[in-house]
Design a protein around this motif. Structure first.
Motif, PDB file in Angstrom:
ATOM      1  N   UNK A 141      -6.522 -16.219  12.094  1.00 38.95           N
ATOM      2  CA  UNK A 141      -7.562 -16.762  12.220  1.00 38.95           C
ATOM      3  C   UNK A 141      -8.404 -16.067  13.185  1.00 38.95           C
ATOM      4  N   UNK A 142      -7.688 -15.627  14.438  1.00 36.00           N
ATOM      5  CA  UNK A 142      -8.476 -15.211  15.541  1.00 36.00           C
ATOM      6  C   UNK A 142      -9.193 -13.696  14.918  1.00 36.00           C
ATOM      7  N   UNK A 143      -8.362 -12.996  14.160  1.00 35.80           N
ATOM      8  CA  UNK A 143      -8.855 -11.687  13.645  1.00 35.80           C
ATOM      9  C   UNK A 143      -9.334 -11.604  12.532  1.00 35.80           C
ATOM     10  N   UNK A 144      -9.933 -12.996  11.928  1.00 32.25           N
ATOM     11  CA  UNK A 144     -10.552 -12.982  10.698  1.00 32.25           C
ATOM     12  C   UNK A 144     -11.894 -13.248  10.797  1.00 32.25           C
ATOM     13  N   UNK A 145     -12.355 -12.822  12.017  1.00 33.15           N
ATOM     14  CA  UNK A 145     -13.998 -12.694  12.170  1.00 33.15           C
ATOM     15  C   UNK A 145     -14.604 -11.730  11.375  1.00 33.15           C
ATOM     16  N   UNK A 146     -15.642 -11.313  11.900  1.00 33.83           N
ATOM     17  CA  UNK A 146     -16.243  -9.938  11.118  1.00 33.83           C
ATOM     18  C   UNK A 146     -15.174  -8.834  11.152  1.00 33.83           C
ATOM     19  N   UNK A 147     -14.806  -8.597   9.859  1.00 33.20           N
ATOM     20  CA  UNK A 147     -13.740  -7.690   9.743  1.00 33.20           C
ATOM     21  C   UNK A 147     -14.321  -6.242   9.716  1.00 33.20           C
ATOM     22  N   UNK A 148     -13.764  -5.385  10.130  1.00 33.10           N
ATOM     23  CA  UNK A 148     -13.769  -3.844   9.978  1.00 33.10           C
ATOM     24  C   UNK A 148     -13.359  -3.567   8.595  1.00 33.10           C
ATOM     25  N   UNK A 149     -13.633  -2.307   7.893  1.00 32.39           N
ATOM     26  CA  UNK A 149     -13.229  -2.089   6.374  1.00 32.39           C
ATOM     27  C   UNK A 149     -11.455  -1.844   6.622  1.00 32.39           C
ATOM     28  N   UNK A 150     -10.851  -2.435   5.484  1.00 31.11           N
ATOM     29  CA  UNK A 150      -9.487  -2.196   5.805  1.00 31.11           C
ATOM     30  C   UNK A 150      -8.973  -0.912   6.090  1.00 31.11           C
ATOM     31  N   UNK A 151      -7.985  -0.518   6.798  1.00 34.32           N
ATOM     32  CA  UNK A 151      -7.570   0.434   6.925  1.00 34.32           C
ATOM     33  C   UNK A 151      -6.301   0.709   5.750  1.00 34.32           C
ATOM     34  N   UNK A 152      -6.332   1.360   4.807  1.00 34.01           N
ATOM     35  CA  UNK A 152      -5.501   1.583   3.767  1.00 34.01           C
ATOM     36  C   UNK A 152      -4.551   2.484   3.975  1.00 34.01           C
ATOM     37  N   UNK A 153      -2.990   2.267   3.751  1.00 28.56           N
ATOM     38  CA  UNK A 153      -2.067   2.826   4.003  1.00 28.56           C
ATOM     39  C   UNK A 153      -2.198   4.189   3.374  1.00 28.56           C
ATOM     40  N   UNK A 154      -1.622   5.525   3.889  1.00 30.89           N
ATOM     41  CA  UNK A 154      -1.678   6.867   3.185  1.00 30.89           C
ATOM     42  C   UNK A 154      -1.248   6.595   1.907  1.00 30.89           C
ATOM     43  N   UNK A 155      -0.337   5.804   1.329  1.00 25.56           N
ATOM     44  CA  UNK A 155      -0.028   5.665   0.020  1.00 25.56           C
ATOM     45  C   UNK A 155      -0.148   4.053  -0.191  1.00 25.56           C
ATOM     46  N   UNK A 156      -0.830   3.693  -1.335  1.00 25.81           N
ATOM     47  CA  UNK A 156      -0.979   2.410  -1.606  1.00 25.81           C
ATOM     48  C   UNK A 156       0.468   1.596  -1.873  1.00 25.81           C
ATOM     49  N   UNK A 157       0.405   0.187  -1.350  1.00 22.91           N
ATOM     50  CA  UNK A 157       1.527  -0.527  -1.292  1.00 22.91           C
ATOM     51  C   UNK A 157       1.791  -1.129  -2.858  1.00 22.91           C
ATOM     52  N   UNK A 158       2.918  -1.050  -3.378  1.00 22.39           N
ATOM     53  CA  UNK A 158       3.295  -1.548  -4.904  1.00 22.39           C
ATOM     54  C   UNK A 158       3.085  -3.080  -4.606  1.00 22.39           C
ATOM     55  N   UNK A 159       3.174  -3.561  -5.932  1.00 20.84           N
ATOM     56  CA  UNK A 159       3.037  -4.955  -6.047  1.00 20.84           C
ATOM     57  C   UNK A 159       3.980  -5.813  -5.079  1.00 20.84           C
ATOM     58  N   UNK A 160       5.344  -5.268  -5.582  1.00 24.82           N
ATOM     59  CA  UNK A 160       6.556  -5.940  -4.803  1.00 24.82           C
ATOM     60  C   UNK A 160       6.518  -5.686  -3.497  1.00 24.82           C
ATOM     61  N   UNK A 161       5.790  -4.495  -2.752  1.00 25.33           N
ATOM     62  CA  UNK A 161       5.734  -4.324  -1.352  1.00 25.33           C
ATOM     63  C   UNK A 161       4.799  -5.474  -0.846  1.00 25.33           C
TER      64      UNK A 161
END
Length: 221
Positions: A141-161
């Motif tokens: 909640x405290x970090x859910x204010x104005x968000x910066x663009x998400x930092x995607x991992x180098x390799x996308x997470x799978x659905x299971x991950x």
């Protein structure tokens, strides 16, 4: 395998008490003590322990600042387990943001302390069970204010991950996740390893922080 541990606390009697507890366990070796944050940083650099038990309130350089310095070192392999008598959220959040791998109240029993050290040494991270869910939700909640663009991992997470990361953020253990998903604990550990590699997190606790900070996982209800 022996787990090497350092102790950082400004009270000599507390350090002595922790040493007595830790030295009762055959798989743990205390390799040094520090009385303030500056000494803690130097101790970690000199001894490279697997885990340092770090008090939050210390003179000079406090535990959170010392943790931030330790975890900022790209060569660092030491997990920081924060120990405090304070249950105040601000201290917990500060420890998480500084890169701590675990947080335990000093009122915890001896077995909980030993288990927490082993968990941090394994790279799992830990939060006192009295704090886990409330802290992670409030952190989100405290970090859910104005968000910066998400930092995607180098390799996308799978659905299971992503599914497992969501459960990690709810404070579930490996066995609890396995039961929830009807899979073996070894399978959960395999996917967690992939999550850590992709997100660059040192442990599961920091992977949860990464997920909340970047909006990858929604706030659990």
């Amino acid at each position: 395998m022996t787990i090497t541990v350092a102790i950082a606390d400004d009270q000599a009697i507390v350090r002595a008490g922790l040493r007595v507890i830790l030295e009762t366990s055959p798989d743990i070796e205390v390799v040094g003590e520090a009385s303030d944050g500056h000494e803690a940083v130097e101790l970690v650099r000199a001894k490279r322990p697997d885990v340092i038990c770090m008090d939050i309130r210390m003179p000079g350089l406090d535990g959170i600042s010392a943790t931030r310095t330790i975890t900022a070192d790209p060569q660092n392999t030491t997990g920081v387990l924060m120990l405090t008598t304070f249950e105040l959220d601000d201290y917990v959040f500060g420890a998480l943001e500084a890169g701590a791998s675990g947080f335990l109240l000093k009122g915890a029993d001896e077995e909980s302390l030993l288990d927490a050290i082993r968990s941090v040494a394994r790279g799992d991270g830990t939060l006192d069970q009295r704090l886990t869910r409330r802290v992670l939700v409030e952190f989100a909640n405290r970090t859910a204010g104005p968000r910066r663009p998400p930092t995607s991992p180098a390799v996308p997470l799978t659905a299971r991950e992503t599914e497992i990361l969501t459960l990690l953020c709810e404070g579930l253990s490996t066995s609890e996740i396995g039961e929830r998903l009807f899979v073996e604990s070894t399978t959960v550990k395999y996917h967690v390893a992939g999550i850590l590699t992709k997100t660059g997190a040192r442990d599961r606790l920091q992977a949860a922080v990464w997920a909340f900070r970047n909006g990858v996982v929604s706030v659990p209800r």
